[in-house]
Design an enzyme around this catalytic site. Sequence first.
Site, PDB file in Angstrom:
ATOM      1  N   GLY A 152       0.838  -1.197   0.000  1.00 32.18           N
ATOM      2  CA  GLY A 152       0.000   0.000   0.000  1.00 32.18           C
ATOM      3  C   GLY A 152       0.871   1.245   0.000  1.00 32.18           C
ATOM      4  CG  LEU A 153      -0.796   4.725  -1.833  1.00 32.48           C
ATOM      5  CD1 LEU A 153      -1.939   5.734  -1.844  1.00 32.48           C
ATOM      6  CD2 LEU A 153       0.171   4.972  -2.985  1.00 32.48           C
ATOM      7  CB  SER A 154       4.363   6.374   1.782  1.00 29.08           C
ATOM      8  OG  SER A 154       4.975   6.934   2.922  1.00 29.08           O
ATOM      9  N   GLY A 155       2.270   5.701   4.357  1.00 28.35           N
ATOM     10  CA  GLY A 155       1.303   6.289   5.283  1.00 28.35           C
ATOM     11  C   GLY A 155      -0.014   5.538   5.354  1.00 28.35           C
ATOM     12  CB  SER A 191       5.646  -4.298  -2.677  1.00 30.98           C
ATOM     13  OG  SER A 191       4.610  -4.390  -1.728  1.00 30.98           O
ATOM     14  N   GLY A 193      -0.555   2.649   6.629  1.00 33.20           N
ATOM     15  CA  GLY A 193      -0.709   1.981   7.921  1.00 33.20           C
ATOM     16  C   GLY A 193      -0.012   0.629   8.000  1.00 33.20           C
ATOM     17  CE  LYS A 194       3.519   0.072   3.081  1.00 35.32           C
ATOM     18  NZ  LYS A 194       3.028   1.461   3.017  1.00 35.32           N
ATOM     19  CB  SER A 195       5.175   0.545   9.678  1.00 33.94           C
ATOM     20  OG  SER A 195       5.875   0.636   8.467  1.00 33.94           O
TER      21      SER A 195
END
Length: 178
Positions: free
Chosen positions: A11-14, A85, A16-18
């Site tokens: 997904g995009l930066s920001g 990715s 919520g992945k991390s």
Amino acid sequence: MTEARTLWLTGLSGAGKSTIAVALKERFEAAGRMSAVLDGDAVRTGLCADLGFSPEARSENIRRVAHVCKLFNDAGLTVIVAMISPYMDDRRNAQIVIGASRFVEVHIATTLEVCERRDPKGLYSKARAGLIPQFTGITAPYEAPATPSCQLDTAVTSVSECVAILYALAGTSEPTSS
Ligand code: ADP
């Protein structure tokens, strides 16, 4: 019982992945289960420190991480990947390396508008100012998964709800830490 899986958060930066990856790892720990987080920012400080953000470099970044996932899964460890990715082909290749039965593609589908409003690392404002070239969503493409195992929009789904959904998707075969 299922074999150890890789939950691949794209997904995009920001998006919520991390945040979700760390919370999910804590959820595993609370259940006495070991897991590993491979976070894009951390990976780029070591394993992939030599790589930039061209399409070719991003492909190599994903290729290396996919092989680490495979090794960890072979060892029985669940892996949580938190990486933008952005290219479908790279994720497809990661799926081939890791194995289709282990690879769980999760689209953290938070919209660009929300991600940019959050801008937790100030990267969007820098990208808009032209200070970061090839920034995904602004000056580089993001190819959303066509058929992810799971799609979560963190504007409407809380961290704990995301964790519960992904915990269920992770299967049950992981070794315990005791
Ligand atoms: P990414 O790893 O995708 O770049 P981060 O996890 O670093 O994203 O940042 C996401 C930001 O959004 C954090 O500041 C986090 O607190 C916030 N946020 C708000 N709601 C959620 C949610 N439901 N899930 C994940 N992050 C959320």
